[in-house]
Design a protein around this motif. Structure first.
Motif, PDB file in Angstrom:
ATOM      1  N   UNK A 237      69.240  10.222  53.057  1.00  0.00           N
ATOM      2  CA  UNK A 237      67.938  10.887  53.083  1.00  0.00           C
ATOM      3  C   UNK A 237      68.107  12.346  52.666  1.00  0.00           C
ATOM      4  N   UNK A 238      67.074  12.961  52.099  1.00  0.00           N
ATOM      5  CA  UNK A 238      67.169  14.381  51.735  1.00  0.00           C
ATOM      6  C   UNK A 238      67.441  15.264  52.952  1.00  0.00           C
ATOM      7  N   UNK A 239      66.869  14.902  54.095  1.00  0.00           N
ATOM      8  CA  UNK A 239      67.131  15.577  55.367  1.00  0.00           C
ATOM      9  C   UNK A 239      67.730  14.517  56.284  1.00  0.00           C
ATOM     10  N   UNK A 240      69.054  14.519  56.466  1.00  0.00           N
ATOM     11  CA  UNK A 240      69.727  13.411  57.146  1.00  0.00           C
ATOM     12  C   UNK A 240      69.365  13.219  58.622  1.00  0.00           C
ATOM     13  N   UNK A 241      69.013  14.282  59.344  1.00  0.00           N
ATOM     14  CA  UNK A 241      68.697  14.140  60.761  1.00  0.00           C
ATOM     15  C   UNK A 241      67.358  13.412  60.903  1.00  0.00           C
ATOM     16  N   UNK A 242      67.427  12.151  61.313  1.00  0.00           N
ATOM     17  CA  UNK A 242      66.218  11.334  61.437  1.00  0.00           C
ATOM     18  C   UNK A 242      65.619  11.404  62.831  1.00  0.00           C
ATOM     19  N   UNK A 243      66.476  11.647  63.840  1.00  0.00           N
ATOM     20  CA  UNK A 243      65.982  11.618  65.211  1.00  0.00           C
ATOM     21  C   UNK A 243      66.971  12.328  66.130  1.00  0.00           C
ATOM     22  N   UNK A 244      66.451  13.049  67.112  1.00  0.00           N
ATOM     23  CA  UNK A 244      67.276  13.691  68.148  1.00  0.00           C
ATOM     24  C   UNK A 244      66.635  13.367  69.492  1.00  0.00           C
ATOM     25  N   UNK A 245      67.429  12.808  70.402  1.00  0.00           N
ATOM     26  CA  UNK A 245      66.940  12.412  71.716  1.00  0.00           C
ATOM     27  C   UNK A 245      67.782  13.101  72.785  1.00  0.00           C
ATOM     28  N   UNK A 246      67.134  13.661  73.798  1.00  0.00           N
ATOM     29  CA  UNK A 246      67.851  14.314  74.899  1.00  0.00           C
ATOM     30  C   UNK A 246      67.483  13.607  76.202  1.00  0.00           C
ATOM     31  N   UNK A 247      68.494  13.507  77.075  1.00  0.00           N
ATOM     32  CA  UNK A 247      68.327  12.783  78.335  1.00  0.00           C
ATOM     33  C   UNK A 247      68.807  13.631  79.507  1.00  0.00           C
ATOM     34  N   UNK A 248      68.354  13.261  80.695  1.00  0.00           N
ATOM     35  CA  UNK A 248      68.830  13.853  81.947  1.00  0.00           C
ATOM     36  C   UNK A 248      69.344  12.697  82.811  1.00  0.00           C
ATOM     37  N   UNK A 249      70.065  12.994  83.894  1.00  0.00           N
ATOM     38  CA  UNK A 249      70.530  11.905  84.755  1.00  0.00           C
ATOM     39  C   UNK A 249      69.372  11.139  85.394  1.00  0.00           C
ATOM     40  N   UNK A 250      68.213  11.772  85.511  1.00  0.00           N
ATOM     41  CA  UNK A 250      67.050  11.113  86.107  1.00  0.00           C
ATOM     42  C   UNK A 250      66.517   9.978  85.237  1.00  0.00           C
ATOM     43  N   UNK A 251      66.883   9.951  83.954  1.00  0.00           N
ATOM     44  CA  UNK A 251      66.403   8.896  83.063  1.00  0.00           C
ATOM     45  C   UNK A 251      66.932   7.531  83.491  1.00  0.00           C
ATOM     46  N   UNK A 252      68.112   7.490  84.091  1.00  0.00           N
ATOM     47  CA  UNK A 252      68.670   6.224  84.557  1.00  0.00           C
ATOM     48  C   UNK A 252      69.316   5.397  83.465  1.00  0.00           C
ATOM     49  N   UNK A 253      68.890   5.559  82.230  1.00  0.00           N
ATOM     50  CA  UNK A 253      69.462   4.849  81.078  1.00  0.00           C
ATOM     51  C   UNK A 253      69.292   5.736  79.857  1.00  0.00           C
ATOM     52  N   UNK A 254      70.156   5.531  78.895  1.00  0.00           N
ATOM     53  CA  UNK A 254      70.043   6.284  77.644  1.00  0.00           C
ATOM     54  C   UNK A 254      69.782   5.291  76.529  1.00  0.00           C
ATOM     55  N   UNK A 255      68.507   5.041  76.297  1.00  0.00           N
ATOM     56  CA  UNK A 255      68.117   4.134  75.224  1.00  0.00           C
ATOM     57  C   UNK A 255      66.739   4.514  74.723  1.00  0.00           C
ATOM     58  N   UNK A 256      66.518   4.215  73.452  1.00  0.00           N
ATOM     59  CA  UNK A 256      65.217   4.509  72.840  1.00  0.00           C
ATOM     60  C   UNK A 256      65.006   3.604  71.637  1.00  0.00           C
ATOM     61  N   UNK A 257      63.757   3.335  71.361  1.00  0.00           N
ATOM     62  CA  UNK A 257      63.366   2.597  70.163  1.00  0.00           C
ATOM     63  C   UNK A 257      62.416   3.499  69.388  1.00  0.00           C
ATOM     64  N   UNK A 258      62.730   3.749  68.134  1.00  0.00           N
ATOM     65  CA  UNK A 258      61.928   4.620  67.278  1.00  0.00           C
ATOM     66  C   UNK A 258      61.806   3.993  65.894  1.00  0.00           C
ATOM     67  N   UNK A 259      60.977   4.588  65.084  1.00  0.00           N
ATOM     68  CA  UNK A 259      60.873   4.204  63.668  1.00  0.00           C
ATOM     69  C   UNK A 259      61.235   5.424  62.843  1.00  0.00           C
ATOM     70  N   UNK A 260      62.035   5.203  61.797  1.00  0.00           N
ATOM     71  CA  UNK A 260      62.463   6.297  60.925  1.00  0.00           C
ATOM     72  C   UNK A 260      62.128   5.941  59.478  1.00  0.00           C
ATOM     73  N   UNK A 261      62.052   6.958  58.663  1.00  0.00           N
ATOM     74  CA  UNK A 261      61.805   6.771  57.233  1.00  0.00           C
ATOM     75  C   UNK A 261      63.143   6.849  56.515  1.00  0.00           C
ATOM     76  N   UNK A 262      63.402   5.890  55.638  1.00  0.00           N
ATOM     77  CA  UNK A 262      64.638   5.864  54.868  1.00  0.00           C
ATOM     78  C   UNK A 262      64.318   5.978  53.382  1.00  0.00           C
ATOM     79  N   UNK A 263      65.044   6.852  52.706  1.00  0.00           N
ATOM     80  CA  UNK A 263      64.796   7.116  51.294  1.00  0.00           C
ATOM     81  C   UNK A 263      65.252   5.969  50.415  1.00  0.00           C
ATOM     82  N   UNK A 264      66.343   5.318  50.796  1.00  0.00           N
ATOM     83  CA  UNK A 264      66.930   4.263  49.972  1.00  0.00           C
ATOM     84  C   UNK A 264      67.912   3.479  50.827  1.00  0.00           C
TER      85      UNK A 264
END
Length: 153
Positions: A95-122
Motif C-alpha cells: 500500500x502507498x501508506x503501509x500502516x493499515x491499522x493500530x490497536x491499543x489495549x489495556x489489561x482490562x480488555x481481557x483479550x487482545x483481538x479485533x476484527x477490522x476491514x482494510x483497503x489493499x492497493x494490490x
C-alpha cells in the motif's frame, strides 16, 4: 487586513521550498512505499526479532472487494495483570501508506483481538505485529490476492 498579510507571506516563500516539496513527494502517490514499511516495522520492533507464534492473523486468500478486506487479529498468549498485549499494528506492504491499522489495549480488555476491514492497493502480504507489556514481540503474516485495485478507487 490580516488576510492580505497571510497571502503576502505565502507568496514570499522562496521558490526552492516549492521545488523541495515536489522532489520529496513520490512520483506516483499510489505506488508501494517500501521505505515507509521498513520505518514502521523498525519503529515497532526497535531492532528486536518477533516470535512467529502466539499471534493469529486471518485474512481471506482472495479479496474480491479490495476497498474493504476483512481481517481478524488475535493474541493467543494468556492475558494477565502482569502481562498483556499493549499494541497491535497491521501493515500492508504494497500500500502507498503501509500502516493499515493500530490497536491499543489495556489489561482490562481481557483479550487482545479485533476484527477490522482494510483497503489493499494490490495483491500483497499483510503483516501483523503485537507488543506485550513484558516486551515480547509477536508477528504473523499472510498473502492476499486482490481482485482489483483498492487504493486508486
Amino acid at each position: 487586513m490580516q488576510r492580505r498579510t497571510l497571502i503576502a507571506s505565502a507568496l514570499a516563500l522562496p521558490a526552492t521550498s516549492a521545488l523541495a516539496r515536489q522532489a520529496a513527494a513520490p512520483a506516483d502517490p499510489l505506488a508501494p512505499n517500501p521505505a515507509e514499511l521498513r520505518r514502521a516495522m523498525e519503529a515497532f520492533t526497535q531492532g528486536r526479532t518477533p516470535l512467529t507464534e502466539g499471534l493469529e492473523l486471518q485474512v481471506p486468500a482472495l479479496a474480491d472487494n479490495p476497498g474493504a478486506v476483512p481481517l481478524k487479529v488475535r493474541v493467543g498468549l494468556p492475558i494477565t495483570d502482569e502481562d498483556w498485549c499493549e499494541e497491535i499494528i497491521v501493515l500492508a506492504e504494497r500500500n502507498p501508506s503501509p500502516l493499515a491499522c493500530r490497536l491499543r489495549f489495556t489489561p482490562a480488555a481481557g483479550a487482545a483481538e479485533a476484527a477490522v476491514r482494510v483497503r489493499l492497493a494490490q495483491s500483497q502480504t499483510v503483516h501483523a505485529l503485537a507488543r506485550m507489556k513484558s516486551g515480547t514481540l509477536l508477528a504473523a503474516s499472510q498473502a492476499v490476492t486482490v481482485a482489483a485495485s483498492g487504493c486508486g478507487m
